[in-house]
Design a protein around this motif. Structure first.
Motif, PDB file in Angstrom:
ATOM      1  N   CYS A  63       0.601  -0.947   0.101  1.00 43.08           N
ATOM      2  CA  CYS A  63       0.196  -0.719   0.490  1.00 43.08           C
ATOM      3  C   CYS A  63       1.053   1.087   0.715  1.00 43.08           C
ATOM      4  O   CYS A  63       0.088   1.812  -0.908  1.00 43.08           O
ATOM      5  CB  CYS A  63      -0.889  -0.103   1.397  1.00 43.08           C
ATOM      6  SG  CYS A  63      -2.512  -1.012   1.780  1.00 43.08           S
ATOM      7  N   ALA A  98      -4.291  -7.299   3.633  1.00 46.03           N
ATOM      8  CA  ALA A  98      -5.673  -8.139   3.486  1.00 46.03           C
ATOM      9  C   ALA A  98      -5.417  -9.063   2.490  1.00 46.03           C
ATOM     10  O   ALA A  98      -4.318  -9.394   2.080  1.00 46.03           O
ATOM     11  CB  ALA A  98      -6.260  -7.117   2.753  1.00 46.03           C
ATOM     12  N   ASP A 133      -7.048 -12.296   0.081  1.00 46.20           N
ATOM     13  CA  ASP A 133      -6.989 -11.617  -1.426  1.00 46.20           C
ATOM     14  C   ASP A 133      -8.688 -11.880  -1.408  1.00 46.20           C
ATOM     15  O   ASP A 133      -9.070 -10.406  -2.279  1.00 46.20           O
ATOM     16  CB  ASP A 133      -7.882 -13.540  -1.964  1.00 46.20           C
ATOM     17  CG  ASP A 133      -5.837 -13.375  -3.194  1.00 46.20           C
ATOM     18  OD1 ASP A 133      -6.387 -11.974  -3.172  1.00 46.20           O
ATOM     19  OD2 ASP A 133      -5.551 -14.932  -3.310  1.00 46.20           O
ATOM     20  N   TRP A 184      -8.817  -7.413  -0.562  1.00 44.16           N
ATOM     21  CA  TRP A 184      -7.789  -7.039  -0.406  1.00 44.16           C
ATOM     22  C   TRP A 184      -8.876  -5.993  -2.126  1.00 44.16           C
ATOM     23  O   TRP A 184      -7.956  -4.305  -1.612  1.00 44.16           O
ATOM     24  CB  TRP A 184      -6.759  -7.598  -1.560  1.00 44.16           C
ATOM     25  CG  TRP A 184      -6.144  -6.663  -2.241  1.00 44.16           C
ATOM     26  CD1 TRP A 184      -5.476  -7.413  -3.412  1.00 44.16           C
ATOM     27  CD2 TRP A 184      -4.938  -5.594  -1.643  1.00 44.16           C
ATOM     28  NE1 TRP A 184      -4.450  -6.677  -3.493  1.00 44.16           N
ATOM     29  CE2 TRP A 184      -3.552  -5.688  -3.214  1.00 44.16           C
ATOM     30  CE3 TRP A 184      -4.489  -5.399  -0.549  1.00 44.16           C
ATOM     31  CZ2 TRP A 184      -2.693  -4.839  -2.543  1.00 44.16           C
ATOM     32  CZ3 TRP A 184      -3.631  -4.609  -0.306  1.00 44.16           C
ATOM     33  CH2 TRP A 184      -2.834  -4.137  -0.973  1.00 44.16           C
ATOM     34  N   GLY A 240      -6.283  -3.318  -4.334  1.00 42.47           N
ATOM     35  CA  GLY A 240      -5.474  -2.604  -3.070  1.00 42.47           C
ATOM     36  C   GLY A 240      -6.949  -1.823  -2.846  1.00 42.47           C
ATOM     37  O   GLY A 240      -5.842  -0.662  -2.478  1.00 42.47           O
ATOM     38  N   CYS A 294      -6.346  -1.130   0.735  1.00 39.19           N
ATOM     39  CA  CYS A 294      -5.356   0.021   1.913  1.00 39.19           C
ATOM     40  C   CYS A 294      -5.858   1.194   2.352  1.00 39.19           C
ATOM     41  O   CYS A 294      -6.679   1.950   1.846  1.00 39.19           O
ATOM     42  CB  CYS A 294      -4.605   0.624   0.734  1.00 39.19           C
ATOM     43  SG  CYS A 294      -3.194  -0.620  -0.138  1.00 39.19           S
ATOM     44  N   TYR A 298      -0.633  -6.404   1.761  1.00 39.90           N
ATOM     45  CA  TYR A 298      -1.657  -7.433   0.778  1.00 39.90           C
ATOM     46  C   TYR A 298      -0.429  -8.951   1.190  1.00 39.90           C
ATOM     47  O   TYR A 298       0.682  -8.777   1.455  1.00 39.90           O
ATOM     48  CB  TYR A 298      -1.480  -7.480  -0.780  1.00 39.90           C
ATOM     49  CG  TYR A 298      -1.599  -8.091  -1.802  1.00 39.90           C
ATOM     50  CD1 TYR A 298      -3.038  -9.144  -1.120  1.00 39.90           C
ATOM     51  CD2 TYR A 298      -1.333  -8.458  -3.111  1.00 39.90           C
ATOM     52  CE1 TYR A 298      -3.408  -9.408  -2.183  1.00 39.90           C
ATOM     53  CE2 TYR A 298      -2.281  -9.593  -3.299  1.00 39.90           C
ATOM     54  CZ  TYR A 298      -3.326  -9.688  -3.149  1.00 39.90           C
ATOM     55  OH  TYR A 298      -3.781 -10.932  -3.924  1.00 39.90           O
TER      56      TYR A 298
END
Length: 147
Positions: free
Chosen positions: A49, A66, A68, A71, A74, A77, A107
């Motif tokens: 992020c 995070a 999958d 996430w 992104g 974030c 991630y």
């Protein structure tokens, strides 16, 4: 009560008024989701992020990466979640009545340090994980809700 008093069925409007009167007293359904969490050790930089910027890290060290499932390319974030441990493979792992607020900074699939278990919903910092569960556990089942 006179002999002329008869009980009349409630009209739809009266029923609606009655239900609206009762509604505030009903327990709210939870909007929380269920998932799994693992932990990961330092180093925590760089992140997916914020790269090498340490300023988004909360001073409490209650942050996470995070998985999958959350996430969202992104978009996760900076999101914050309330998280609590609800169960684990080993009884007594969860710290009862402990809910923490974490911030997503990374991630889970690309963290600098590998998570204790891959494929979880959230991968928490050691501090965050240890706040709600026995820190020797590799993964836990969680209830989480975006703030």
């Amino acid at each position: 009560m006179s002999t002329n008093d008869h009980h009349q069925p409630l009209s739809p409007l009266q029923w609606l008024s009655f239900l609206l009167f009762l509604l505030p007293g009903l327990p709210l359904t939870s909007r929380a989701d269920l998932g799994t969490a693992a932990r990961y050790p330092p180093p925590y930089l760089p992140t997916a992020c914020y790269r090498n910027d340490p300023t988004p890290f909360p001073t409490s060290n209650l942050f996470a990466a995070a998985g999958d499932g959350i996430w969202d390319n992104g978009a996760a974030c900076g999101r914050q979640y309330l998280v609590r441990c609800i169960s684990a493979a080993t009884p007594g792992t969860c710290k009862p009545d402990q809910t923490i607020q974490i911030r997503i900074l990374d991630y889970g699939l690309v963290t600098t340090s590998p998570p204790s278990v891959s494929g979880t919903t959230i991968v928490m910092s050691e501090t965050a994980f240890g706040s709600i569960a026995n820190s020797t556990a590799s993964s836990i089942n969680i209830e989480f809700q975006q703030v």
